[in-house]
Enzyme design. Structure first.
Site, PDB file in Angstrom:
ATOM      1  N   LYS A  65       3.779   4.011  -8.860  1.00  0.00           N
ATOM      2  CA  LYS A  65       3.208   4.893  -7.846  1.00  0.00           C
ATOM      3  C   LYS A  65       4.008   4.671  -6.561  1.00  0.00           C
ATOM      4  CE  LYS A  65      -0.323   7.161  -5.668  1.00  0.00           C
ATOM      5  NZ  LYS A  65      -1.674   6.545  -5.652  1.00  0.00           N
ATOM      6  N   SER A  67       5.472   6.710  -2.650  1.00  0.00           N
ATOM      7  CA  SER A  67       5.284   7.804  -1.706  1.00  0.00           C
ATOM      8  C   SER A  67       6.309   8.899  -1.973  1.00  0.00           C
ATOM      9  CB  SER A  67       5.443   7.305  -0.265  1.00  0.00           C
ATOM     10  OG  SER A  67       4.497   6.314   0.042  1.00  0.00           O
ATOM     11  N   THR A 119       4.533   8.977   3.006  1.00  0.00           N
ATOM     12  CA  THR A 119       4.223  10.331   3.465  1.00  0.00           C
ATOM     13  C   THR A 119       3.577  10.273   4.839  1.00  0.00           C
ATOM     14  OG1 THR A 119       3.922  11.156   1.210  1.00  0.00           O
ATOM     15  CG2 THR A 119       2.903  12.430   2.974  1.00  0.00           C
ATOM     16  N   ALA A 120       2.718   9.273   5.049  1.00  0.00           N
ATOM     17  CA  ALA A 120       2.051   9.135   6.341  1.00  0.00           C
ATOM     18  C   ALA A 120       3.074   9.053   7.469  1.00  0.00           C
ATOM     19  CB  ALA A 120       1.159   7.891   6.338  1.00  0.00           C
ATOM     20  N   HIS A 162      -5.869   6.155   3.310  1.00  0.00           N
ATOM     21  CA  HIS A 162      -6.874   5.739   2.336  1.00  0.00           C
ATOM     22  C   HIS A 162      -8.248   5.531   2.970  1.00  0.00           C
ATOM     23  CE1 HIS A 162      -3.699   5.797  -0.483  1.00  0.00           C
ATOM     24  NE2 HIS A 162      -3.225   4.590  -0.278  1.00  0.00           N
TER      25      HIS A 162
END
Length: 273
Positions: A65, A67, A119-120, A162
Site C-alpha cells: 500500500k 501513496s 497524496t496529503a 485518517h
C-alpha cells in the site's frame, strides 16, 4: 475461485500495509486463510511514509500500500491494482492549527506533514500555492506525532490524515482547511489517497487473480464485519472502537472494491498535476 486459477500465484507472497483500521479491515480475510485459493501472506505493518520509499528498493514486498504520488516512480516494476486502496469523497487530509488563524499568519511558519510522497502533501502543495502567500517550511513527522506537535506550538500547522479527522478536537486544534473539499471543488473528482501495487514480474494472470482475491477480501469484510474486529483493534494503536468504525466507514467504500472510471480519472488528474 477454481483450483486451476489458484495455482497461478506463488504459494506465498509478501505484503506491506499500514496498521490503520481500513487496511486491516480490507486485508483480514486475504491474510488469514479465509479465501479459497489464496496463497499464504507474510505481512509487514508499515507507515505509509515507509512504504512510499521501500517500494523503490530491490527488497520491497510483492504487494504494498503506497501513496499515489509514489506510483510514477515504480510503474516500471509495479502494477496498480484497481481494488483494495483508499479513495473517496469527504475523506481528504486536513490542515490544522491552534485556533483560527489567517493564511497570512501561517506564511513563513512550519507545517508538519506525514510524508513528502503522500497524496496529503501533494494536495497541500497545490493548495498552498494559491492559499498561503510566501509558503511554509516543511517538517516530516510520523502522523501520530503531528497533532501533539501542533498543540505544543512546535509547528504552526499540521497536515493530518485518517482518524485525525475525528479526533483533532481532542487536542484543542482548529481545522484551517479541508484539502479534500478543496480538491473536489477544483476538479469534481474523488480524492485518490492510497494505492495497492503488486510486482509486474508476477505476470498478468497472477495479477488478475490477486486483484480478484483482494476484491473478495473487501466483500468478505463487508459481509461479516465482526470477523475482523479483533484484528483491527489489535493494530489500531489504542484507537477508540467508535473512531475505528468511523475510520472504516469513511475509507472503505465502493472505490475500495473497484476504482472505476471516476477513480482512475482522479488518479490521472492528481498525477498530471
Amino acid at each position: 475461485m477454481s483450483d486451476a486459477l489458484a495455482t497461478v500465484l506463488p504459494a506465498k507472497l509478501s505484503i506491506a500495509y499500514s496498521p490503520c483500521p481500513n487496511d486491516t479491515f480490507v486485508f483480514h480475510a486475504l491474510t488469514h486463510g479465509l479465501l479459497p485459493g489464496a496463497p499464504a501472506f507474510d505481512v509487514t505493518f508499515a507507515d505509509i511514509d515507509v512504504t512510499n520509499y521501500w517500494v523503490q528498493e530491490a527488497d520491497a514486498p510483492d504487494v504494498l500500500k503506497i501513496s499515489y504520488p509514489a506510483l510514477p516512480l515504480v510503474r516500471d516494476r509495479y502494477e496498480l491494482l484497481h481494488c483494495g486502496g483508499a479513495l473517496g469523497r469527504g475523506c481528504g487530509p486536513l490542515v490544522l492549527s491552534r485556533g483560527a488563524v489567517s493564511a497570512e499568519a501561517l506564511a513563513g511558519g512550519t507545517v508538519a506533514v506525514p510524508s513528502l510522497l503522500s497524496t496529503a502533501y501533494r494536495l497541500f502543495e497545490l493548495w498552498a500555492e494559491k492559499s498561503v502567500p510566501g509558503g511554509m517550511d516543511i517538517k516530516v513527522l510520523p502522523f501520530h506525532e503531528i497533532m501533539p506537535a501542533v498543540a505544543a506550538g512546535e509547528v504552526a500547522a499540521g497536515l493530518v490524515i485518517h482518524e485525525a479527522r475525528f479526533t483533532y478536537q481532542n487536542f484543542g486544534l482548529t481545522r484551517h482547511a479541508d484539502l479534500g473539499e478543496w480538491w473536489e471543488a477544483e476538479t469534481g473528482l474523488p480524492i485518490p489517497l492510497g494505492a495497492i501495487v503488486a510486482r509486474r514480474s508476477l505476470g498478468a494472470d497472477a495479477l488478475a487473480e490477486l486483484s480478484g482475491l483482494i476484491r473478495a477480501s473487501v466483500e468478505y469484510a463487508w459481509a461479516d464485519p465482526e470477523a475482523s474486529r479483533e484484528y483491527v483493534m489489535e493494530h489500531a494503536q489504542e484507537m477508540d472502537p467508535g473512531v475505528a468504525k468511523q475510520h472504516i466507514g469513511l475509507y472503505v467504500n465502493e472505490f475500495t472494491r473497484d476504482l472505476g472510471a471516476d477513480g482512475l480519472a482522479a488518479v490521472e488528474a492528481l498525477l498530471a498535476k
